[in-house]
Design an enzyme around this catalytic site. Structure first.
Site, mmCIF file in Angstrom:
data_model
loop_
_atom_site.group_PDB
_atom_site.id
_atom_site.type_symbol
_atom_site.label_atom_id
_atom_site.label_comp_id
_atom_site.label_asym_id
_atom_site.label_seq_id
_atom_site.Cartn_x
_atom_site.Cartn_y
_atom_site.Cartn_z
ATOM 1 N N SER A 30 0.778 -1.187 -0.021
ATOM 2 C CA SER A 30 0.008 0.020 0.164
ATOM 3 C C SER A 30 0.918 1.190 -0.105
ATOM 4 C CB SER A 30 -1.024 0.018 1.314
ATOM 5 O OG SER A 30 0.079 0.398 2.585
ATOM 6 N N LYS A 31 0.191 2.457 -0.402
ATOM 7 C CA LYS A 31 1.138 3.670 -0.307
ATOM 8 C C LYS A 31 1.549 4.013 1.178
ATOM 9 C CE LYS A 31 0.130 7.006 -3.705
ATOM 10 N NZ LYS A 31 -1.113 7.280 -4.454
ATOM 11 N N ARG A 32 0.938 3.629 2.211
ATOM 12 C CA ARG A 32 1.463 3.794 3.591
ATOM 13 C C ARG A 32 2.380 2.989 3.997
ATOM 14 N NH1 ARG A 32 0.301 1.893 8.339
ATOM 15 N NH2 ARG A 32 -1.183 0.531 7.575
#
Ligand code: GLU
Length: 502
Positions: A257-259
């Site tokens: 994910s981006k995070r």
């Protein structure tokens, strides 16, 4: 296509964020194919999505490619015979080709308002249908549509997908993929602002730029049949299509994910090319690592430099299965490539990491240090942690760390005093001079070598882990070593006076 026909390949990133490892791998494979076949590597910036446009991203891409050693032959900065190489500068070209499709009956104007499309979407959702355009404007008479456009009515241009039959497209890794045409939407080719979308722009560019191989991410597989249809609507010869494997997170469970991507840096890793240099990775290590994420030469060769990749790379050995990003492997390859560098090259590569930390670097000393640390480096910045003390004028060892393992403060003090007494009268502190005397002392003292040398290590390097002790002492030099031993003695005397007995 046979490998000996010069390939024209393009890396076609969208400047929408940081350059990811996935893009780097695509660019690498493009580069390898171009160089191997004596063809050209084209950089094309696909910047038609203005909402996702990130200023500076194009420069970052170019910097990342240069850092990795992937020099392109044609591109926005270099020009070339098929320019311009930025899609926003090719707007009229796409208009012209969209018109050709309208004239040949392969595309049509659509005047549906956003409100109508939204209502349609909701109704389809309600009926549990996958979202698609319902074809209303397909039925408008072309002359009338042309009149409405001439009157300035807001419109887009859509591809007129055949309603019947099937379409088969061939991916080099996956073979033939056949879909029912009724499952292919009437995709928008040109938006209401007149800018072409990827589906049209990429097809037109790949044709006009005479691209022989389209190597791209597998996120384009769902619209791949559409791309085949567009090429065929123009009557063009299709390129060889290669959709690369997906990257999964290290656990292999799903995409990162981006995070998760942005938090990786805390562990000294990153999926963004721009971070890898400051984290101490060599471009050679990164290239070797990503080259094997979806490709293999045989089942055992692992070490590749760019020249051997150019020689050995083959599209036929690409693997379409998803690849988990394995940072342990990155460390491993980085270590291999660090040890493959000449000493002088390695010295030059570690230098900036010292400078960055504020050290004043003496080059001659740096060259002396390299052989002591090269075997231990995983990343280039490890050099600073191991060897920063060589460039420090003052050390501040933690007094408690000067106490030897299982020894008291007083015993440790004695070790330091004896060592100083051995060293002080010597003409120099070369390995051959000092080490035998110190080993003799250890043997006679009844202490273990680890205890004595552990104390000296902290006193002279300020750290518990360091390059080999006597080699280090030789480089630090007699005066400094003496000074550091005296300082350590002082620190332990204070500790002893404070009554610290451990
Ligand atoms: N601009 C597209 C992307 O960044 C490129 C896909 C392609 O290589 O055709 O995903």
């Amino acid at each position: 296509m046979a490998a000996n026909i010069p390939a024209r390949v393009r890396f076609a990133p969208s400047p929408t964020g940081h350059m990811h490892l996935g893009s780097a791998r695509t660019a690498l494979y493009d580069y390898l194919l171009a160089r191997q076949t004596g063809g050209q590597f084209v950089l094309r910036i696909e910047d038609t999505d203005r909402k996702r446009f990130v200023p500076g991203a194009e420069q970052e891409l170019m910097d990342g490619m240069s850092w990795l050693g992937l020099e392109w032959d044609e591109g926005p900065d270099k020009g070339g015979p098929y320019g311009p190489y930025r899609q926003t500068e090719r707007r009229e070209i796409y208009q012209e080709y969209a018109q050709k499709l309208i004239q040949s009956g392969h595309a049509y104007y659509c005047f549906c308002t956003p409100e109508r499309l939204e209502q349609m979407r909701q109704e389809q959702q309600h009926r549990k249908e996958s979202p698609h355009y319902d074809g209303t404007c397909r039925r408008i008479d072309p002359d009338e549509a042309a009149r409405r456009v001439a009157n300035g009515e807001r419109h887009v241009i859509r591809f007129k997908t055949p309603r019947e039959g099937t379409t088969t497209v061939v991916d080099h890794l996956r073979g033939a993929i056949t879909v029912d045409n009724e499952r292919i939407d009437d995709y928008i080719l040109v938006k209401s602002d007149g800018l072409a979308l990827y589906h049209l722009a990429a097809a037109v560019d790949d044709h006009l730029m005479q691209i022989t191989h389209v190597i791209r991410g597998s996120e384009w597989l769902p619209t791949f049949p559409l791309h085949g249809l567009i090429q065929r609507a123009f009557g063009w010869q299709e390129p060889v299509w290669v959709h690369l494997s997906v990257f999964l997170k290290p656990s292999g469970k799903g995409k990162m994910s981006k995070r998760e991507s942005s938090e990786l840096i805390k562990d000294g890793y990153s999926v963004f090319v721009k971070d890898l240099e400051s984290l101490g990775y060599l471009p050679e290590g990164v290239v070797n690592w990503i080259s094997l994420m979806g490709w293999s030469y045989d089942d055992h060769t692992e070490f590749f430099d760019m020249a051997s990749l150019v020689e050995k790379f083959s599209l036929d050995k690409l693997n379409p299965s998803p690849a988990a990003i394995n940072f342990t492997k990155l460390d491993y390859f980085n270590g291999l490539h660090i040890r493959a560098l000449s000493q002088a090259d390695l010295a030059q590569r570690i230098r900036p990491y010292f400078v960055e930390q504020g050290y004043v670097v003496d080059d001659q000393r740096l060259y002396q240090i390299v052989p002591l640390i090269r075997e231990r480096l995983t990343t280039l910045d490890d050099a600073v942690a191991f060897a920063g003390f060589f460039f420090k004028s003052d050390l501040q060892p933690v007094p408690e760390e000067l106490v030897g393992k299982d020894l008291s403060v007083v015993q440790s003090l004695e070790v330091l005093r004896r060592s100083l007494a051995i060293l002080a009268p010597l003409p120099d502190v070369r390995l051959e001079t000092l080490e035998p005397l110190m080993r003799e002392y250890v043997d006679n003292s009844g202490l273990k070598a680890g205890q004595v040398f552990g104390i000296l290590r902290v006193a002279i390097t300020g750290q518990k882990v360091s390059p080999p002790l006597f080699e280090s002492i030789e480089i630090v030099g007699k005066a400094k070593v003496q000074e550091r031993l005296e300082q350590a003695i002082h620190l332990l005397e204070v500790l002893a006076a404070d009554g610290v007995e451990r």
